[in-house]
Design an enzyme around this catalytic site. Structure first.
Site, short mmCIF file in Angstrom:
data_model
loop_
_atom_site.label_atom_id
_atom_site.label_comp_id
_atom_site.label_asym_id
_atom_site.label_seq_id
_atom_site.Cartn_x
_atom_site.Cartn_y
_atom_site.Cartn_z
CG ASP A 8 -8.88 48.32 46.97
OD1 ASP A 8 -7.96 47.52 47.16
OD2 ASP A 8 -9.13 48.83 45.86
N GLY A 35 -3.42 43.22 47.71
CA GLY A 35 -2.33 43.77 48.51
C GLY A 35 -2.87 44.44 49.74
CG HIS A 36 -3.69 42.96 53.13
ND1 HIS A 36 -4.39 41.99 52.48
CD2 HIS A 36 -2.93 42.36 54.04
CE1 HIS A 36 -4.06 40.83 53.00
NE2 HIS A 36 -3.19 41.03 53.95
CD GLN A 218 -8.45 40.11 43.75
OE1 GLN A 218 -8.75 38.96 43.77
NE2 GLN A 218 -7.19 40.51 43.94
#
Ligand code: IMP
Length: 440
Positions: A8, A35-36, A218
């Site tokens: 993140d 996820g982005h 990650q």
């Protein structure tokens, strides 16, 4: 490009930036745990597996061999892109990537519940069990999915075996193997046109001297081998993992770019020395909108930790850094940076690989003055308040790696390019005016 912390780090925006000059973008590990969100021309794209390079129609995007693919989620992503008018003709899926099955998700969630105080805080997307089957050599690969007769046989056996685990160990209902096979055969037909020998495709791109971006998911501290085990993911997000996961030799990679936030966040369980369980931690979370894209969980927030930063430089061989979310610190009166840990009364400058030492270490802080001015419209280092520049210089010096990019807001233009992240000279530092002072 890899994450230098616990994931993140804002890699989505940096990938988007670097993808502009990439002919090929490759995802080499992880699955739909990543996820982005990318916002382009007012349209929001939520991506988990497909590299955000897909938004550039001439960039080839490859989901590499080291990833684990949940076909249902991937198909939803492809359909979402198509519905928004984005072409996916430039998408390629490795035939040797492993497939996440419904039993992987169920086992991930059930095992987390059964771990009680030892839980990892996984995303519950079946990532660990998919990689475990890969290691155990009972995994289903894209190649298997493409061969209906073989799939029928292989899945018939595997589902029976997994049903014993679901029913006997976790007291869960068994899966209907015929239904699972039927669903996965449908997914196979949808995905068939995208399937390639990805290592060969990348090799050809290398021979044609194309620019290739290996996009990490990650982060370093979540690496299965070098992260904060057992509170890690089940793949290798570090730079070396890109070679294994993409199927390229280490000599293919010219430059390694690490992405780090100007502070630290972590989602899920596990030690986090600089965590702030106070109003500043809350402020960072609120201003930084620190909620996971995949699970919506609130991220834990804390001060920048240069010990893990230096570790990321070492483990990944970083050439330069992209620092994101500097603007989130804009309002703070003072800012702390962890420069070392105190472990058993000793000052330690290196990340302790002994998990219990890491869990018990105390951060040693250096306090810097805040700038208390907005940085969101700064477009060069010289636009930054002096204290913000000093903060960046301090980080670069502590980590002995140059800062090539600084992000001061979510949009594409809220970016300061300090030096060319792709071709810039290695190991440069910043001088008093924030300009490079040559090689160290
Ligand atoms: P898993 O990858 O779902 O097995 O989760 C293992 C650990 O990695 C948990 O602490 C997750 O919160 C963390 N994790 C997995 N993917 C991401 C990510 O993309 N960003 C941040 N943390 C992640």
């Amino acid at each position: 490009m890899i994450g230098a912390q616990w994931g993140d780090e804002g890699k989505g925006k940096i990938t988007d930036l670097l993808s502009r000059s990439a002919d090929v973008v490759v995802r080499s590990q992880g699955g739909v745990n990543a996820g982005h969100t990318v916002v382009v021309a007012g349209q929001t794209f939520k991506l988990h597996l497909i590299p955000s390079g897909i938004l550039y129609p001439n960039t080839e995007c490859i989901i590499g061999s080291g990833t684990v693919i949940d076909p249902q989620v991937l198909i939803e992503e492809i359909e979402q892109l198509k519905a928004l008018g984005v072409t996916v003709d430039n998408l390629y899926i490795s035939q040797t990537a492993h497939i996440t099955m419904p039993y992987h998700r169920k086992i991930d969630q059930a095992s987390e519940e059964s771990r009680g105080e030892y839980k990892i805080g996984t995303t519950g997307r079946g990532i660990g069990p998919t990689y475990a089957d890969k290691s155990e050599r009972t995994g289903i690969r894209v190649l298997d999915l493409m061969n209906p007769e073989h799939l029928h046989k292989q899945l018939g056996w595997t589902i029976n075996y997994k049903n014993v685990i679901l029913e006997k160990l976790y007291n869960l209902p068994a899966l209907d193997s015929e239904k699972v096979i039927e669903d996965y055969l449908k997914y196979a037909e949808f995905l068939r046109p995208y399937v390639v020998d990805s290592s060969l495709k990348i090799y050809k791109a290398v021979q044609e001297k194309k620019n290739i971006l290996f996009e990490g998911a990650q982060g370093t501290l979540l690496d299965l081998d070098h992260g904060t085990y057992p509170y890690v993911t089940s793949s290798n997000p570090i730079a070396g993992g890109a070679c294994v996961g993409a199927g390229v030799g280490p000599t293919t990679i010219d430059r390694v770019i690490g992405v780090a936030k100007a502070y630290t966040t972590r989602v899920g369980e596990g030690p986090f020395p600089t965590e702030l369980n106070d109003s500043i931690g809350k402020q960072l979370g609120d201003l930084g909108a620190e909620f996971g894209t995949t699970t919506g969980r609130r991220r834990r927030c804390g001060w920048f930790d240069a010990v893990i930063g230096r570790y990321a430089v070492r483990i990944n061989g970083l050439d330069c850094l992209a620092i994101t979310k500097l603007d989130v610190l804009d309002e703070l009166e003072e800012i702390k940076v962890c420069v070392a840990y105190e472990i058993d009364g000793e000052t330690c400058y290196h990340f302790p690989t002994n998990a219990s030492q890491f869990a018990d270490c105390k951060p040693v802080y250096k306090t810097l003055p805040g700038w208390q001015k907005p940085t969101t419209s700064c477009r060069s280092l010289t636009d930054l308040p002096k204290e913000a520049l000093n903060y960046l210089k301090f980080m670069a010096e502590l980590m002995e790696v140059p800062i090539a990019i600084v992000s001061v807001g979510p949009s594409r233009d809220q970016t300061i390019i300090v030096e060319d992240p792709i071709h810039g000279p290695k190991r440069a530092l910043l001088d008093a005016d924030g300009i490079r002072v040559g090689e160290t």
